[in-house]
Design a protein around this motif. Structure first.
Motif, PDB file in Angstrom:
ATOM      1  N   GLN A 280     136.804  60.913  10.255  1.00  0.00           N
ATOM      2  CA  GLN A 280     138.054  60.402  10.166  1.00  0.00           C
ATOM      3  C   GLN A 280     138.791  60.788   8.752  1.00  0.00           C
ATOM      4  N   SER A 281     138.071  61.102   7.647  1.00  0.00           N
ATOM      5  CA  SER A 281     138.625  62.271   6.614  1.00  0.00           C
ATOM      6  C   SER A 281     139.174  63.598   6.650  1.00  0.00           C
ATOM      7  N   LEU A 282     138.963  63.870   8.241  1.00  0.00           N
ATOM      8  CA  LEU A 282     139.436  65.482   7.972  1.00  0.00           C
ATOM      9  C   LEU A 282     140.339  65.276   8.200  1.00  0.00           C
ATOM     10  N   ALA A 283     141.512  66.716   7.549  1.00  0.00           N
ATOM     11  CA  ALA A 283     142.709  66.698   8.844  1.00  0.00           C
ATOM     12  C   ALA A 283     143.039  68.102   6.762  1.00  0.00           C
ATOM     13  N   ASP A 284     144.618  68.410   7.474  1.00  0.00           N
ATOM     14  CA  ASP A 284     144.846  69.806   6.878  1.00  0.00           C
ATOM     15  C   ASP A 284     145.849  69.413   5.977  1.00  0.00           C
ATOM     16  N   VAL A 285     145.805  68.125   5.349  1.00  0.00           N
ATOM     17  CA  VAL A 285     147.202  67.206   4.959  1.00  0.00           C
ATOM     18  C   VAL A 285     146.385  66.722   3.709  1.00  0.00           C
ATOM     19  N   ILE A 300     135.622  50.722   3.237  1.00  0.00           N
ATOM     20  CA  ILE A 300     136.281  51.765   3.814  1.00  0.00           C
ATOM     21  C   ILE A 300     136.845  52.935   2.570  1.00  0.00           C
ATOM     22  N   VAL A 301     136.791  51.972   1.611  1.00  0.00           N
ATOM     23  CA  VAL A 301     137.108  53.094   0.425  1.00  0.00           C
ATOM     24  C   VAL A 301     135.998  53.584  -0.466  1.00  0.00           C
ATOM     25  N   ALA A 302     134.997  52.199  -0.207  1.00  0.00           N
ATOM     26  CA  ALA A 302     133.471  52.630  -1.328  1.00  0.00           C
ATOM     27  C   ALA A 302     133.210  53.818  -0.552  1.00  0.00           C
ATOM     28  N   LYS A 306     131.677  57.197  -2.193  1.00  0.00           N
ATOM     29  CA  LYS A 306     130.145  57.273  -2.044  1.00  0.00           C
ATOM     30  C   LYS A 306     130.079  59.389  -1.131  1.00  0.00           C
ATOM     31  N   GLN A 307     130.932  59.981  -0.386  1.00  0.00           N
ATOM     32  CA  GLN A 307     131.261  60.813   0.258  1.00  0.00           C
ATOM     33  C   GLN A 307     132.284  61.961  -0.088  1.00  0.00           C
ATOM     34  N   SER A 308     132.962  61.753  -1.562  1.00  0.00           N
ATOM     35  CA  SER A 308     134.269  62.628  -1.437  1.00  0.00           C
ATOM     36  C   SER A 308     133.441  63.000  -3.040  1.00  0.00           C
ATOM     37  N   SER A 309     133.668  64.301  -3.176  1.00  0.00           N
ATOM     38  CA  SER A 309     133.541  65.232  -4.526  1.00  0.00           C
ATOM     39  C   SER A 309     135.154  65.006  -5.620  1.00  0.00           C
ATOM     40  N   ARG A 310     136.100  64.414  -4.867  1.00  0.00           N
ATOM     41  CA  ARG A 310     137.576  64.532  -5.535  1.00  0.00           C
ATOM     42  C   ARG A 310     137.811  62.337  -5.445  1.00  0.00           C
ATOM     43  N   ARG A 311     137.997  62.060  -6.798  1.00  0.00           N
ATOM     44  CA  ARG A 311     138.965  60.530  -6.434  1.00  0.00           C
ATOM     45  C   ARG A 311     139.773  60.484  -5.029  1.00  0.00           C
ATOM     46  N   LEU A 337     134.847  51.628  -8.430  1.00  0.00           N
ATOM     47  CA  LEU A 337     135.017  53.079  -7.898  1.00  0.00           C
ATOM     48  C   LEU A 337     135.206  53.993  -8.397  1.00  0.00           C
ATOM     49  N   GLY A 338     135.963  53.903  -9.099  1.00  0.00           N
ATOM     50  CA  GLY A 338     137.138  55.542 -10.098  1.00  0.00           C
ATOM     51  C   GLY A 338     137.898  56.224  -8.699  1.00  0.00           C
ATOM     52  N   THR A 339     138.958  55.367  -7.983  1.00  0.00           N
ATOM     53  CA  THR A 339     139.689  56.111  -7.037  1.00  0.00           C
ATOM     54  C   THR A 339     140.707  56.078  -7.985  1.00  0.00           C
TER      55      THR A 339
END
Length: 663
Positions: A280-285, A300-302, A306-311, A337-339
């Motif tokens: 559900q994190s896949l998007a072109d926007v 959900i945010v954690a 965990k799976q993102s290379s960006r904040r 979490l460093g968001t």
């Protein structure tokens, strides 16, 4: 995310009239899809489809709708996202005979799957949220379908010889023949639940397609609507409604799987949630997430971070009133979490400024007052992103509501009493709470405790089972006839049979009822309208049906343990966020509604609750409403939710009756 609409007319309107009608219906949904608009007509068949587009996947013209399948059999309008559409394409390619792809939209994928496998099998293989309408040229039939849990809305009804449908009632109202007579059955349901439960809508002859259902029209649509709301399975002439997915069947299947111990269950839950969040994190926007600092959104945010290379961009809204501001908790979780955290500070005046927009935003009466902060946090997110993930459905799936914890506990103590003795106890509790009017009451119990005592005494009134206690706890006006001018002709909303492996467990029954009723018709409706009003797509990772199946596979002691709700989900969260940042009493996404009604909203409410205004509408008995209003103003009772329910109907009714039906 998008808006869909259309009609099937039996009046043989000309091409120009058909096109003009569907164009009006489509324009009413521009807020759901500000990036593109299109419609398609077949005057020979009287069919028209319309679509407004919020571009999320494949931003090119290849994603334009209505879209035709490669073999030209199907014409489709689609609202939502199919998260596994790349896997579906790969499956088609592997089988051979896949079309020459024009783009990479999930709509094109769905059409190819429908031509290859048929509609129902395509739905069953899809992971996502959606509402769709498909015209089958070969079979000359129209299909409407809705996702498993009802994340995306879909209304349908009859308008002067035409079958009409759309994502919102706004679109249907653009057909001049639509009847707009209020359904008394729907109004009674609304007073009970603060929303109109599917398959009813607020209008007679207009219905909601239930979650997980497929509606098919063959030949020509029936000339008149059915006498009762068609709960699946149902037939009405050439119209049929069936279930392509059933929560009850899913629960029974989950019960047949091998049991899991604590460690295996937590590991599997984290893996499945990670997979859902990833899809559900896949998007072109640009994409972000809501963060309240509670268990569900923090989990959900954690997993996103965990799976993102960006904040990850996270969003919360903070209020100036003490006791209603959870932004501090969200800030602490975001910092850990460093968001990339965004916090919108809102004054009471700014929050109240949303109220005049609610009748148009929600289309039919809707009285969950958290609609106000929900829209505000959506507005904050939309300033930075186009898609936001939420933590909705965690409570229903993992046992988070307080009523799951203490309703069975209370009933275990009072349920042994004879029914008359329970009624005496309930009456005495309400009388004790009413001592708030006595000067000595302040020494007996705090005001908030008195209010809780009164609420419990009211909920216990007349009940003969723990299920009856649940019904009263989730009812705003448990006896709508007390304030309705006319007794509704039909029965209350029916929930259907309970899965056999749930029937013997009170907590499981409550969770099941909430998942098929409160979740789609309140929670998901609230978020969809609040977000789509400003063109924001929201996604709900907990509602991946594989996550839901796993949740129902977990025994109750993995959901509520040692007086703690959502035990299993908390164990996943505590692997990423310290327990100390999360542990606190559960609270909703609330506003100080009781104080507002006694203060800055008093004049507005007084106008809508005036005896003459109530009588003019013809729906309410003024005496019962005015009595609740006076008790609330005096401070002897907090009737804010009951009054908000009446106020939202009155505001909606006034807007609906205005020229052009601006509601």
């Amino acid at each position: 995310m998008c808006g869909i609409t259309g009609l099937w007319s039996t009046r043989h309107d000309g091409e120009a009239d058909l096109a003009a009608t569907v164009a009006r219906m489509t324009s009413a949904l521009d807020h759901r899809g500000p990036d593109d608009r299109g419609h398609w007509t077949d005057a020979d068949r009287g069919i028209a489809l319309g679509h407004t587009r919020l571009s999320i996947i494949d931003l090119s013209a290849a994603g334009h709708q209505p879209m035709h399948s490669a073999g030209q059999r199907f014409v489709l309008v689609f609202n939502g996202e199919v998260y596994n559409h790349a896997e579906l394409r790969a499956a088609l390619d592997k089988e051979g005979g896949a079309p020459s792809w024009r783009g990479h939209s999930d709509t094109e994928t769905l059409l190819a799957c429908m031509e290859r496998w048929g509609l129902e099998k395509t739905l069953q293989r899809s992971v996502g949220m959606f509402a769709l309408a498909a015209w089958d040229r070969r079979e000359r039939c129209l299909h409407l379908a809705r996702d498993r849990f009802g994340e995306k809305p879909l209304y349908y009804g009859w308008a002067d010889g035409a079958f009409v449908f759309g994502s919102e009632l706004k679109a249907l109202r653009q057909h001049h023949g639509l009847g707009r007579r209020v359904s008394l059955d729907a109004l009674a349901d609304y007073l009970r639940f603060m929303y109109v439960p599917a398959p009813r809508s607020i209008y007679e002859g207009v219905y909601k397609l239930e979650p997980g259902c497929l509606l098919t029209l063959r030949g020509h649509p029936p000339a008149q609507p059915p006498a009762m709301a068609p709960a699946a399975p149902a037939t009405h002439g050439s119209l049929s409604v069936s279930r392509w997915w059933s929560l009850a069947d899913t629960i029974q299947h989950a019960d047949s799987l091998a049991p899991l111990d604590d460690v295996a269950a937590i590991d599997l839950l984290e893996r499945q949630l990670c997979e859902s969040v990833k899809m559900q994190s896949l998007a072109d926007v640009p994409l972000g997430a809501f963060l309240s600092g509670g268990v569900d959104s923090s989990a959900i945010v954690a997993l996103m971070q965990k799976q993102s290379s960006r904040r990850v961009q996270t969003f919360t809204v903070g209020f100036e009133e003490d006791g209603y501001d959870e932004s501090l908790h969200a800030r602490a979780v975001a910092s850990h979490l460093g968001t990339d955290h965004h916090e919108l500070r809102v004054t009471s005046a700014e929050a109240r400024g949303v109220i005049p927009h609610l009748p148009r935003m929600y289309d039919e009466p809707f009285a969950d007052s958290s609609q106000i902060p929900t829209h505000l946090v959506c507005r904050a997110a939309r300033s930075q992103v186009t898609v936001a993930l939420s933590g909705d459905a965690g409570d229903e799936l993992f046992g988070g509501y307080n009523r799951y914890l203490w309703a069975p506990r209370i009933w275990s103590k009072v349920g042994r009493l004879p029914h008359p003795a329970r009624q005496v106890l309930a009456t005495s509790m309400r009388l004790a709470a009413s001592l708030g009017e006595h000067p000595m009451a302040r020494f007996a119990t705090p005001a908030r405790s008195r209010e809780k005592l009164h609420k419990l005494g009211t909920a216990m009134h007349g009940v003969r089972s723990v299920d009856g206690l649940y019904d009263n706890l989730v009812s705003c006006w448990p006896q709508p006839g007390a304030v309705l001018a006319q007794v509704p002709p039909g029965p209350p909303r029916a929930t259907g049979p309970i899965p056999r492996n749930v029937a013997g467990d009170a907590r499981a029954r409550m969770m099941y009822w909430d998942t098929i009723g409160y979740l789609p018709d309140d929670i998901l409706c609230k978020v969809d309208r609040a977000a789509m009003a400003i063109g924001l797509e929201t996604r709900v990772p907990f509602l991946d049906h594989r996550v839901a199946e796993l949740a129902w596979r977990l025994p109750q002691h993995m959901k509520i343990r040692g007086g703690e709700t959502k035990w299993a989900l908390r164990q996943v969260l505590y692997r990423h966020v310290p327990r100390a940042l999360i542990e606190r009493p559960k609270s909703g996404f609330a506003i100080p509604l009781a104080a507002w009604l006694r203060g800055p909203l008093r004049n507005w409410a007084e106008d809508l609750l005036d005896t003459q205004s109530l009588r003019a509408g013809g729906y309410f008995q003024p005496q019962g409403v005015r009595s609740a209003w006076q008790e609330h103003l005096s401070g002897s009772r907090d009737w804010s939710q009951r009054l908000w329910c009446i106020l939202m109907f009155q505001a909606w009714s006034a807007a609906d009756a205005s020229p052009g039906g601006s509601a």
